[in-house]
Write a protein that holds these residues in place. Structure first.
Motif, PDB file in Angstrom:
ATOM      1  N   VAL A 144      49.888 -22.871  53.357  1.00 21.22           N
ATOM      2  CA  VAL A 144      50.699 -23.220  54.523  1.00 21.22           C
ATOM      3  C   VAL A 144      51.773 -22.161  54.740  1.00 21.22           C
ATOM      4  N   GLU A 145      52.431 -21.759  53.668  1.00 17.18           N
ATOM      5  CA  GLU A 145      53.476 -20.738  53.776  1.00 17.18           C
ATOM      6  C   GLU A 145      52.899 -19.400  54.242  1.00 17.18           C
ATOM      7  N   ASP A 146      51.716 -19.050  53.761  1.00 18.27           N
ATOM      8  CA  ASP A 146      51.069 -17.803  54.190  1.00 18.27           C
ATOM      9  C   ASP A 146      50.751 -17.850  55.686  1.00 18.27           C
ATOM     10  N   ALA A 147      50.238 -18.982  56.142  1.00 13.76           N
ATOM     11  CA  ALA A 147      49.923 -19.122  57.564  1.00 13.76           C
ATOM     12  C   ALA A 147      51.191 -19.056  58.403  1.00 13.76           C
ATOM     13  N   ARG A 148      52.268 -19.626  57.883  1.00 10.42           N
ATOM     14  CA  ARG A 148      53.551 -19.588  58.594  1.00 10.42           C
ATOM     15  C   ARG A 148      54.057 -18.148  58.675  1.00 10.42           C
ATOM     16  N   ASP A 149      53.932 -17.409  57.573  1.00 10.66           N
ATOM     17  CA  ASP A 149      54.368 -16.007  57.563  1.00 10.66           C
ATOM     18  C   ASP A 149      53.531 -15.149  58.515  1.00 10.66           C
ATOM     19  N   GLU A 150      52.236 -15.473  58.620  1.00  9.31           N
ATOM     20  CA  GLU A 150      51.342 -14.732  59.513  1.00  9.31           C
ATOM     21  C   GLU A 150      51.530 -15.152  60.971  1.00  9.31           C
ATOM     22  N   LYS A 151      52.306 -16.211  61.186  1.00  7.96           N
ATOM     23  CA  LYS A 151      52.505 -16.791  62.512  1.00  7.96           C
ATOM     24  C   LYS A 151      51.164 -17.138  63.169  1.00  7.96           C
ATOM     25  N   ASP A 152      50.279 -17.688  62.340  1.00  9.24           N
ATOM     26  CA  ASP A 152      48.939 -18.078  62.789  1.00  9.24           C
ATOM     27  C   ASP A 152      48.923 -19.595  62.953  1.00  9.24           C
ATOM     28  N   LEU A 153      49.033 -20.037  64.196  1.00  8.99           N
ATOM     29  CA  LEU A 153      49.176 -21.458  64.479  1.00  8.99           C
ATOM     30  C   LEU A 153      47.945 -22.270  64.071  1.00  8.99           C
ATOM     31  N   LEU A 154      46.754 -21.777  64.349  1.00  9.69           N
ATOM     32  CA  LEU A 154      45.547 -22.521  64.001  1.00  9.69           C
ATOM     33  C   LEU A 154      45.418 -22.709  62.493  1.00  9.69           C
ATOM     34  N   LYS A 155      45.656 -21.646  61.766  1.00  8.67           N
ATOM     35  CA  LYS A 155      45.578 -21.714  60.306  1.00  8.67           C
ATOM     36  C   LYS A 155      46.666 -22.636  59.755  1.00  8.67           C
ATOM     37  N   LEU A 156      47.848 -22.558  60.352  1.00  9.62           N
ATOM     38  CA  LEU A 156      48.965 -23.391  59.924  1.00  9.62           C
ATOM     39  C   LEU A 156      48.663 -24.871  60.140  1.00  9.62           C
ATOM     40  N   LEU A 157      48.134 -25.212  61.304  1.00  8.20           N
ATOM     41  CA  LEU A 157      47.818 -26.620  61.582  1.00  8.20           C
ATOM     42  C   LEU A 157      46.752 -27.140  60.630  1.00  8.20           C
ATOM     43  N   CYS A 158      45.736 -26.331  60.376  1.00  7.88           N
ATOM     44  CA  CYS A 158      44.658 -26.741  59.468  1.00  7.88           C
ATOM     45  C   CYS A 158      45.203 -26.960  58.053  1.00  7.88           C
ATOM     46  N   ALA A 159      45.933 -25.967  57.545  1.00  9.63           N
ATOM     47  CA  ALA A 159      46.456 -26.049  56.176  1.00  9.63           C
ATOM     48  C   ALA A 159      47.499 -27.158  56.044  1.00  9.63           C
ATOM     49  N   ASP A 160      48.311 -27.351  57.078  1.00  8.21           N
ATOM     50  CA  ASP A 160      49.351 -28.377  57.036  1.00  8.21           C
ATOM     51  C   ASP A 160      48.735 -29.780  56.989  1.00  8.21           C
ATOM     52  N   GLU A 161      47.628 -29.966  57.697  1.00  8.31           N
ATOM     53  CA  GLU A 161      46.936 -31.261  57.660  1.00  8.31           C
ATOM     54  C   GLU A 161      46.404 -31.536  56.252  1.00  8.31           C
TER      55      GLU A 161
END
Length: 145
Positions: free
Chosen positions: A62-79
Motif C-alpha cells: 500500500v505504501e509503495d502504491a502511495r509513493d508511486e501515486k498509482d491510484l489503481l494499485k493503491l485501491l487494490c492493495a488497500d482493499e
C-alpha cells in the motif's frame, strides 16, 4: 459351580475378580490435554505471527502504491489490507478464547484453533492477491492508455 461363575461374573461386570491384583492406575488425562493444549497454543502463536507478517507485507505494498501515486494499485492493495486487518482481529480474539478454553478444559479449544488456522490461510491468500495488484503503469502501452 458357583465358585467358577463368581470370577466370570465379576469379569463381565467390570469388577476385578476376588484375589486378583488391582489394575495399575492410568496416567491422568490432564497431562495429555496439557500437551495437546501446549501444541495448540504454539501452533496458534505461529499462525498469528504469520498473519502479522502478511499484514506488514500488504501494508508495504500500500505504501509503495502511495509513493508511486498509482491510484489503481493503491485501491487494490488497500482493499486487501483492510481484509487482512479484519483477519488479524479475528485471529487475536480466537487466540485469547483458545487460551481461556484450554485453561477451563473447555471443548471449544479445537474450534478456536481452527479459526486461527483459517484466518492464516486467508491472510496468505490475500498477501498473494496484493502482490498481484497491478496499477496504471500496466495499462499504458506506448504512452497511451
Amino acid at each position: 459351580m458357583m465358585n467358577v461363575l463368581a470370577p466370570l461374573l465379576a469379569i463381565l461386570s467390570g469388577a476385578a475378580p476376588a484375589g486378583a491384583a488391582p489394575a495399575e492406575p492410568r496416567p491422568p488425562p490432564r497431562a495429555e490435554r496439557s500437551a495437546v493444549g501446549g501444541d495448540m497454543l504454539e501452533r496458534a502463536s505461529e499462525d498469528l505471527a504469520r498473519i502479522h507478517r502478511a499484514l506488514k507485507e500488504v501494508l508495504t505494498r500500500v505504501e509503495d502504491a502511495r509513493d508511486e501515486k498509482d491510484l489503481l494499485k493503491l485501491l487494490c492493495a488497500d482493499e486487501k489490507l483492510s481484509r487482512v486487518k479484519v483477519l488479524v482481529s479475528v485471529a487475536e480474539r480466537a487466540e485469547v478464547a483458545l487460551a481461556e478454553a484450554l485453561a477451563n478444559r473447555d471443548e471449544a479449544a479445537p474450534i478456536e484453533s481452527s479459526k486461527i488456522a483459517i484466518a492464516r490461510g486467508k491472510a496468505d491468500a490475500l498477501r498473494g492477491e496484493a502482490a498481484g495488484c497491478i496499477g496504471q503503469l500496466a495499462y499504458e502501452v506506448g504512452g497511451k492508455t
